[in-house]
Motif scaffolding. Sequence first.
Motif, mmCIF file in Angstrom:
data_model
loop_
_atom_site.group_PDB
_atom_site.id
_atom_site.type_symbol
_atom_site.label_atom_id
_atom_site.label_comp_id
_atom_site.label_asym_id
_atom_site.label_seq_id
_atom_site.Cartn_x
_atom_site.Cartn_y
_atom_site.Cartn_z
ATOM 1 N N TYR A 74 0.627 -0.076 -3.346
ATOM 2 C CA TYR A 74 -0.518 0.603 -3.960
ATOM 3 C C TYR A 74 -1.374 -0.314 -4.830
ATOM 4 C CZ TYR A 74 1.182 5.126 -2.354
ATOM 5 O OH TYR A 74 1.566 6.178 -1.558
ATOM 6 N N ILE A 75 -0.778 -1.376 -5.384
ATOM 7 C CA ILE A 75 -1.541 -2.275 -6.260
ATOM 8 C C ILE A 75 -2.153 -3.425 -5.470
ATOM 9 C CG2 ILE A 75 -1.423 -3.825 -8.254
ATOM 10 C CD1 ILE A 75 0.850 -2.071 -9.333
ATOM 11 N N PHE A 76 -1.317 -4.053 -4.608
ATOM 12 C CA PHE A 76 -1.765 -5.246 -3.885
ATOM 13 C C PHE A 76 -2.034 -4.986 -2.408
ATOM 14 C CE2 PHE A 76 1.114 -6.724 -7.326
ATOM 15 C CZ PHE A 76 0.171 -7.371 -8.096
ATOM 16 N N GLY A 77 -1.742 -3.770 -1.952
ATOM 17 C CA GLY A 77 -1.965 -3.449 -0.541
ATOM 18 C C GLY A 77 -1.028 -4.170 0.404
ATOM 19 N N LYS A 78 0.114 -4.621 -0.100
ATOM 20 C CA LYS A 78 1.086 -5.339 0.721
ATOM 21 C C LYS A 78 1.997 -4.344 1.426
ATOM 22 C CE LYS A 78 4.688 -8.884 0.493
ATOM 23 N NZ LYS A 78 5.458 -9.777 -0.402
ATOM 24 N N ARG A 79 1.994 -4.361 2.733
ATOM 25 C CA ARG A 79 2.794 -3.417 3.510
ATOM 26 C C ARG A 79 4.117 -4.059 3.943
ATOM 27 N NH1 ARG A 79 0.075 1.069 4.801
ATOM 28 N NH2 ARG A 79 -2.190 1.068 4.487
ATOM 29 N N GLN A 80 5.164 -3.231 3.961
ATOM 30 C CA GLN A 80 6.481 -3.678 4.393
ATOM 31 C C GLN A 80 6.742 -3.230 5.831
ATOM 32 O OE1 GLN A 80 8.025 -5.628 2.349
ATOM 33 N NE2 GLN A 80 6.899 -5.195 0.463
ATOM 34 N N ASN A 81 7.630 -3.944 6.509
ATOM 35 C CA ASN A 81 7.954 -3.556 7.880
ATOM 36 C C ASN A 81 8.945 -2.389 7.897
ATOM 37 O OD1 ASN A 81 10.688 -4.630 7.716
ATOM 38 N ND2 ASN A 81 9.766 -6.660 7.897
ATOM 39 N N GLN A 82 9.194 -1.880 9.086
ATOM 40 C CA GLN A 82 10.026 -0.690 9.230
ATOM 41 C C GLN A 82 11.460 -0.939 8.770
ATOM 42 O OE1 GLN A 82 8.607 2.174 10.234
ATOM 43 N NE2 GLN A 82 10.521 3.225 9.731
ATOM 44 N N LYS A 83 11.964 -2.153 8.980
ATOM 45 C CA LYS A 83 13.334 -2.471 8.568
ATOM 46 C C LYS A 83 13.496 -2.383 7.052
ATOM 47 C CE LYS A 83 14.350 -5.586 12.442
ATOM 48 N NZ LYS A 83 14.708 -6.979 12.819
ATOM 49 N N VAL A 84 12.479 -2.811 6.326
ATOM 50 C CA VAL A 84 12.534 -2.778 4.860
ATOM 51 C C VAL A 84 12.574 -1.332 4.363
ATOM 52 C CG1 VAL A 84 11.268 -3.323 2.747
ATOM 53 C CG2 VAL A 84 11.388 -5.002 4.586
#
Length: 387
Positions: A200-210
Amino acid sequence: MSDAVKLESILCQNGEEPDYTSVTGQVAFAKRLNVVRKILDGLRRQGEWSAIKTSIGAVRRVASNRYSKINQAVDTEERREHGSGRNSGPLLSGTAYCLSSCCMIMLNKVVLSSYSFNAGISLMFYQNLISTLIVGILGFFGAVTVEKLNWKLVKVWIPVNLIFIGMLVSGMYSLKYINIAMVTILKNVTNILTAIGELYIFGKRQNQKVWTAMFVMIISAVFGGITDLSFDATGYAWQSVNCILTASYSLTLRHVMDRAKQFTKSGSLNEVSMVLLNNGISIPFAIILIFLFDEWSYIINADVVKMPMFWVAATASGLLGLAISFTSMWFLKQTGPTTYSLVGSLNKIPISIAGLLVFKVPLGIPNLFSILFGLLAGVLFARAKMS
């Protein structure tokens, strides 16, 4: 024999490299170079451009072969001299980091629980004071490089330092009321909050495994709290605050670091300087909190502060706190963020087992299963971040 073949034979004469560091070697090389120049001049005057091209090709082939041989020799020598150091460096640094981390948590638990010490802020103050003094002394004698502090740099660092203080204090109080194994499992919630904050702050998305690993963490934390035979609401409340502050610290640290570099003389901020900033700035705030929460009167009247072994344990915990800072930097430099993260997750396993055995925590089968499940979730999370 053609001029091109003659040229190549001159360059490859004796099949050995001349010793350029000796006078004899320099003379021999100069003689060869003069012969090459005469041949090329003769070819140029006769207009034999094809022969010149062939000669240049010969020079390039010989130079390439010699360059390869020199590189192979240098690589072999480097492997011979430094190979053992490279192999042992990550192992030594990783072992030092794991041992200091395990011992630090165990000693904090001893000081706060076994000695029934009810002044977590004062313990934090003492530990940070030790770290500040040692780093200051090392910097004074030039053993480490420390950035000179100024008011602008301190002012930028104060917000993250306040979070740092809250993180340390809440971590100590949660450790006082909750067993070490459950603390390590509940700390997984920090990873979830950090991932959400990054999204929400940096717009960094994680993959499905995470996200799958984080879902497993949530289940293990909830199930662990339900089955905890030594459940303490106060301790869980402190640990919840600790997770929020730890996530906030990791999310704001990078931004503050980038701003702080603008106010340093060197234009950069190394890890040792950050250790000094965090621990040094926290001291006046810790003193204010000690008087605000009336810990000072408790320390004066407490019988535990009269026990020499208590001070041995408290001092050792302070030294280990500094050791964690240095060994983590050493290990991170020897390996990388992914390996550091994975080893940090694996390190929870011996800490949890040691905490259960040393402090004889009442444990049921469901709670043991939830602890193992949570440890596995932490490993899966680290592996997922690596992919």
